[in-house]
Scaffold this motif. Structure first.
Motif, PDB file in Angstrom:
ATOM      1  N   UNK A 167       0.811  -1.208   0.000  1.00 27.46           N
ATOM      2  CA  UNK A 167       0.000   0.000   0.000  1.00 27.46           C
ATOM      3  C   UNK A 167       0.845   1.259   0.000  1.00 27.46           C
ATOM      4  N   UNK A 168       1.900   1.277   0.801  1.00 24.46           N
ATOM      5  CA  UNK A 168       2.802   2.437   0.834  1.00 24.46           C
ATOM      6  C   UNK A 168       3.431   2.645  -0.534  1.00 24.46           C
ATOM      7  N   UNK A 169       3.877   1.563  -1.150  1.00 24.30           N
ATOM      8  CA  UNK A 169       4.511   1.668  -2.475  1.00 24.30           C
ATOM      9  C   UNK A 169       3.531   2.158  -3.532  1.00 24.30           C
ATOM     10  N   UNK A 170       2.318   1.614  -3.531  1.00 23.66           N
ATOM     11  CA  UNK A 170       1.330   2.054  -4.517  1.00 23.66           C
ATOM     12  C   UNK A 170       1.014   3.529  -4.335  1.00 23.66           C
ATOM     13  N   UNK A 171       0.852   3.937  -3.087  1.00 22.70           N
ATOM     14  CA  UNK A 171       0.591   5.340  -2.780  1.00 22.70           C
ATOM     15  C   UNK A 171       1.734   6.220  -3.290  1.00 22.70           C
ATOM     16  N   UNK A 172       2.963   5.793  -3.012  1.00 23.75           N
ATOM     17  CA  UNK A 172       4.132   6.575  -3.421  1.00 23.75           C
ATOM     18  C   UNK A 172       4.248   6.655  -4.941  1.00 23.75           C
ATOM     19  N   UNK A 173       3.967   5.563  -5.623  1.00 26.14           N
ATOM     20  CA  UNK A 173       4.004   5.585  -7.086  1.00 26.14           C
ATOM     21  C   UNK A 173       2.951   6.543  -7.637  1.00 26.14           C
ATOM     22  N   UNK A 174       1.804   6.618  -6.984  1.00 26.12           N
ATOM     23  CA  UNK A 174       0.809   7.595  -7.379  1.00 26.12           C
ATOM     24  C   UNK A 174       1.299   9.013  -7.156  1.00 26.12           C
ATOM     25  N   UNK A 320       6.100  -1.447 -14.711  1.00 24.49           N
ATOM     26  CA  UNK A 320       7.474  -0.963 -14.716  1.00 24.49           C
ATOM     27  C   UNK A 320       7.715   0.118 -15.752  1.00 24.49           C
ATOM     28  N   UNK A 321       8.851   0.813 -15.658  1.00 17.99           N
ATOM     29  CA  UNK A 321       9.970   0.495 -14.749  1.00 17.99           C
ATOM     30  C   UNK A 321       9.764   1.052 -13.344  1.00 17.99           C
ATOM     31  N   UNK A 322      10.144   0.247 -12.358  1.00 20.37           N
ATOM     32  CA  UNK A 322      10.087   0.653 -10.956  1.00 20.37           C
ATOM     33  C   UNK A 322      11.422   0.310 -10.309  1.00 20.37           C
ATOM     34  N   UNK A 323      11.963   1.262  -9.545  1.00 28.76           N
ATOM     35  CA  UNK A 323      13.196   1.044  -8.800  1.00 28.76           C
ATOM     36  C   UNK A 323      12.917   1.037  -7.306  1.00 28.76           C
ATOM     37  N   UNK A 324      13.731   0.273  -6.566  1.00 28.81           N
ATOM     38  CA  UNK A 324      13.607   0.306  -5.115  1.00 28.81           C
ATOM     39  C   UNK A 324      14.421   1.458  -4.551  1.00 28.81           C
ATOM     40  N   UNK A 325      14.480   1.560  -3.238  1.00 32.30           N
ATOM     41  CA  UNK A 325      15.176   2.682  -2.596  1.00 32.30           C
ATOM     42  C   UNK A 325      16.651   2.762  -2.968  1.00 32.30           C
ATOM     43  N   UNK A 351      11.396   7.035  -3.454  1.00 34.35           N
ATOM     44  CA  UNK A 351      10.438   8.052  -3.040  1.00 34.35           C
ATOM     45  C   UNK A 351       9.927   7.827  -1.634  1.00 34.35           C
ATOM     46  N   UNK A 352      10.186   6.631  -1.073  1.00 33.14           N
ATOM     47  CA  UNK A 352       9.797   6.336   0.297  1.00 33.14           C
ATOM     48  C   UNK A 352      10.988   6.599   1.221  1.00 33.14           C
ATOM     49  N   UNK A 353      10.752   7.362   2.272  1.00 33.83           N
ATOM     50  CA  UNK A 353      11.771   7.568   3.288  1.00 33.83           C
ATOM     51  C   UNK A 353      11.378   6.763   4.525  1.00 33.83           C
ATOM     52  N   UNK A 354      12.160   5.761   4.821  1.00 36.45           N
ATOM     53  CA  UNK A 354      11.859   4.881   5.944  1.00 36.45           C
ATOM     54  C   UNK A 354      12.487   3.533   5.700  1.00 36.45           C
TER      55      UNK A 354
END
Length: 358
Positions: A167-174, A320-325, A351-354
């Motif tokens: 959910x966090x990833x989907x939100x961040x991609x949005x 994709x394309x999607x990259x991790x932290x 894009x996620x900090x944590x």
């Protein structure tokens, strides 16, 4: 707790095939529900109970029974057995931790249909169900990305399990799809429902400059924190706008009533078969709540366009394309993760900090 260790789902990867066994038609449905929290939580359990009430409107459904705040584990088996003894022929167990108890009770009661929410174990008379909440999560991220002024968005998250991470990833991609400069800051609470802890987490995010909050929690505490501090907020589970009339933007929400009504009809008609259901916006199991007046018309139009594309199958939030932290490509261009990969997601996207604490 509920939904909680969907890591196991990754290894089993959910095969969505129906069992050949079918139940006999039931002239009347007497349904029972086991809830992990209080109906008044305004979140997870409240959303399930709205679905129960909607199902109860069917003419062949008797007044249903619900038992709230049932501990997971051995205690849940006692409560499920109690529903069996009282003649319930359709039983919903709405938390991941009820899985083994549901299977054990079902083995001794083959004439009763059991539906377990979020689990992966089935039997001839046991099916599972859950929703692709990552779809409206992505849409809510678009709203947050458009509404932030500081480019710092906070996310109050329960447990570091695949469901919450997804959910966090989907939100961040949005968020990043409309605002590449924005970042999503995550704070873990290690609880599904603890208003005090959730409020502290929300305040800690506001203290570091976030001006939009999102949440994967059951209480409205994050909503209330945003309202008190003049920030915006994205809700979850149900439409919680009454707790934050000025802060609320929208919310990814559950529509359990559609599924519960479908399942009751199937049991009534004798067409129910054991299967593993993972439905999304197309099936109307998950949706985005109505926008508040604070969301500009052009943002509403964009989100509506993207929602229609998701329903049509022309847009997948994790394409994709999607990259991790770390910058590693985790989904190649033109590719989409399998359901097994989505269910076992254990990384954060860029894009996620944590961190994903263990």
């Amino acid at each position: 707790m509920k939904k909680a260790t969907l890591f196991l789902l990754a290894t089993l990867a959910l095969c969505f095939t129906a069992n050949s066994f079918a139940m006999a038609p039931a002239k009347e449905i007497k349904a029972g529900f086991i809830y992990v929290g209080p109906v008044g939580d305004a979140g997870w359990t409240y959303a399930h109970d709205l679905g129960r009430q909607e199902m109860e409107q069917l003419p062949f459904v008797q007044p249903s029974t619900f038992i709230e705040t049932v501990p997971e584990g051995a205690e849940s088996a006692r409560v499920i057995n109690g529903l069996v003894r009282k003649g319930h022929n359709l039983i919903f167990t709405t938390s991941f931790g009820y899985m083994d108890a549901t299977i054990d009770v079902a083995k001794r009661n083959k004439d009763i249909v059991f539906m377990h929410c979020s689990g992966f174990k089935t039997a001839e008379n046991v099916g599972t169900y859950f929703g692709r909440m990552y779809e409206p999560r992505y849409l809510s991220g678009i709203v947050a990305g458009k509404m932030t002024k500081t480019n710092a968005i906070g996310y109050v998250a329960a447990f570091p399990i695949p469901e919450v991470i997804r959910g966090i990833n989907a939100f961040t991609l949005g968020v990043k799809s409309v605002n590449p400069q924005a970042e999503v800051k995550v704070v873990w609470t290690q609880t599904w429902f603890d208003p005090g802890v959730e409020r502290d987490a929300a305040d800690s995010l506001l203290d570091v400059g976030t001006d939009v909050l999102a949440m994967h929690q059951d209480a409205p505490a994050t909503m209330q924190a945003a309202e008190a501090r003049g920030a915006y907020v994205i809700g979850y589970n149900s439409d919680m706008r009454t707790f934050a009339p000025n802060a609320f933007l929208t919310a990814p929400i559950w529509n359990w009533g559609a599924l519960y009504t479908q399942l009751a009809n199937e049991v009534h008609n004798g067409t129910w078969k054991s299967e593993q259901i993972w439905a999304g916006m197309k099936e109307d199991l998950v949706r985005l709540a109505d926008f508040s007046p604070a969301v500009p018309a052009d943002v509403q139009a964009l989100v509506t366009e993207k929602a229609n594309a998701i329903k049509a199958g022309t847009l997948h939030p994790f394409s994709g394309p999607i990259k991790d932290q770390t910058g590693k490509v985790v989904v190649a261009a033109g590719q989409t993760p399998t359901d097994g990969e989505l269910l076992g997601m254990n990384y954060f996207v860029q894009g996620v900090q944590g961190t994903i604490s263990k």
